[in-house]
Scaffold this active site. Structure first.
Site, PDB file in Angstrom:
ATOM      1  N   HIS A   1     -62.127   1.383 -41.483  1.00  0.00           N
ATOM      2  CA  HIS A   1     -61.535   1.146 -40.170  1.00  0.00           C
ATOM      3  C   HIS A   1     -61.443  -0.352 -39.906  1.00  0.00           C
ATOM      4  O   HIS A   1     -62.438  -1.038 -39.726  1.00  0.00           O
ATOM      5  CB  HIS A   1     -62.299   1.817 -39.029  1.00  0.00           C
ATOM      6  CG  HIS A   1     -61.394   2.115 -37.851  1.00  0.00           C
ATOM      7  ND1 HIS A   1     -60.741   3.311 -37.695  1.00  0.00           N
ATOM      8  CD2 HIS A   1     -61.025   1.344 -36.803  1.00  0.00           C
ATOM      9  CE1 HIS A   1     -60.015   3.293 -36.594  1.00  0.00           C
ATOM     10  NE2 HIS A   1     -60.159   2.103 -36.037  1.00  0.00           N
TER      11      HIS A   1
ATOM     12  N   GLU B   1     -59.757  13.357 -44.531  1.00  0.00           N
ATOM     13  CA  GLU B   1     -60.569  13.081 -43.353  1.00  0.00           C
ATOM     14  C   GLU B   1     -60.130  13.971 -42.201  1.00  0.00           C
ATOM     15  O   GLU B   1     -58.954  14.335 -42.105  1.00  0.00           O
ATOM     16  CB  GLU B   1     -60.399  11.628 -42.902  1.00  0.00           C
ATOM     17  CG  GLU B   1     -60.792  10.589 -43.929  1.00  0.00           C
ATOM     18  CD  GLU B   1     -60.578   9.177 -43.411  1.00  0.00           C
ATOM     19  OE1 GLU B   1     -61.164   8.253 -44.014  1.00  0.00           O
ATOM     20  OE2 GLU B   1     -59.831   8.991 -42.428  1.00  0.00           O
TER      21      GLU B   1
ATOM     22  N   HIS C   1     -55.492  11.753 -43.260  1.00  0.00           N
ATOM     23  CA  HIS C   1     -56.247  12.180 -42.079  1.00  0.00           C
ATOM     24  C   HIS C   1     -55.317  13.007 -41.195  1.00  0.00           C
ATOM     25  O   HIS C   1     -54.748  12.499 -40.228  1.00  0.00           O
ATOM     26  CB  HIS C   1     -56.774  10.954 -41.332  1.00  0.00           C
ATOM     27  CG  HIS C   1     -57.731  11.279 -40.230  1.00  0.00           C
ATOM     28  ND1 HIS C   1     -58.770  10.450 -39.879  1.00  0.00           N
ATOM     29  CD2 HIS C   1     -57.812  12.339 -39.388  1.00  0.00           C
ATOM     30  CE1 HIS C   1     -59.447  10.979 -38.886  1.00  0.00           C
ATOM     31  NE2 HIS C   1     -58.867  12.134 -38.564  1.00  0.00           N
TER      32      HIS C   1
END
Length: 237
Positions: free
Chosen positions: A190, A70, A43
């Site tokens: 998450h 991401e 990410h």
């Protein structure tokens, strides 16, 4: 079986704290795949405070499982993804000053924007996923964008589960059921961990992939990376 994609951002954070190239993020990606992980997630953020854009390019030839990138689809991010053509791009509406991802897309409000971005990625053969809160209207909105998958934002579940509230999984299960009925693939991520992943997986129909970084790396400090990956795979089987 639900696939495990290991987010390696924390390895880059550790590397960056001392400069140099140790630990080496490319070698770590190779290792987690050898240990059984079915994907690698990164990410990159605009300030490159952990994964750098150059890391994304360096990893391209070494990720032979699923490569998931991401990020917020700003121009630099979009151009990078189109060059690299990873297995999957996961769109996350990060604020510039966010420490970590803290909200899913408003897929209704951002419908036109998401349609355009997703169309561009899909034209290049890249699977798309949208990071969303566990709300039915957001799943319906995601379907309208043309995305292939959604990624359920699981922080609220993880927080409540740690307090003993197992009912917190219900909105996630409802969203997964709706997504499945509409032909959307379901990912999640998450704050998922060894403590909650088995329960979550058992209650989410059609869960295709979980992306886990912070917890997995933290757990590995005590238990070792290879061992932790095997523990996740067992719970996801």
């Amino acid at each position: 079986m639900t696939k495990l994609s290991v987010n390696i951002n924390k390895i880059a954070t550790l590397r960056n704290s001392r400069g140099g190239n140790f630990p080496n993020v490319v070698q770590f990606a190779k290792d987690v795949q050898a240990f059984g992980a079915q994907g690698v997630t990164i990410h990159p953020r605009p300030d490159e405070r952990h994964i750098r854009y150059q890391d994304a390019y360096d990893l391209k030839s070494e990720v032979y499982t699923e490569y998931n990138i991401e990020g917020n689809p700003i121009d630099k991010f979009v151009n990078m993804v189109l060059e690299l053509k990873p297995t999957q791009v996961t769109l996350v509406p990060d604020a510039v000053d966010a420490i970590t991802s803290n909200a899913g897309w408003d897929t209704v409000k951002n419908k036109d924007f998401l349609i355009d971005v997703i169309k561009e990625f899909k034209n290049h053969g890249i699977r798309t996923s949208i990071f969303v809160d566990p709300e039915l209207k957001q799943i319906e909105g995601a379907k309208a964008t043309g995305t292939d998958r959604i990624e359920l934002y699981t922080e609220a579940f993880a927080h409540e589960f740690a307090l003993g509230n197992k009912l917190a999984v219900k909105p996630y299960a409802a969203c997964a059921e709706l997504a499945n009925s509409m032909g959307l693939g379901v990912n999640a991520g998450h704050d998922l961990s060894l403590d909650n992943i088995k329960f979550f997986k058992e209650h989410i129909p059609g869960l295709l992939e979980v992306s886990i970084g912070h917890a997995l790396i933290s757990e590995s400090l005590y238990l070792g990376v290879e061992n932790v990956i095997q523990m996740y795979l067992q719970k996801l089987g």
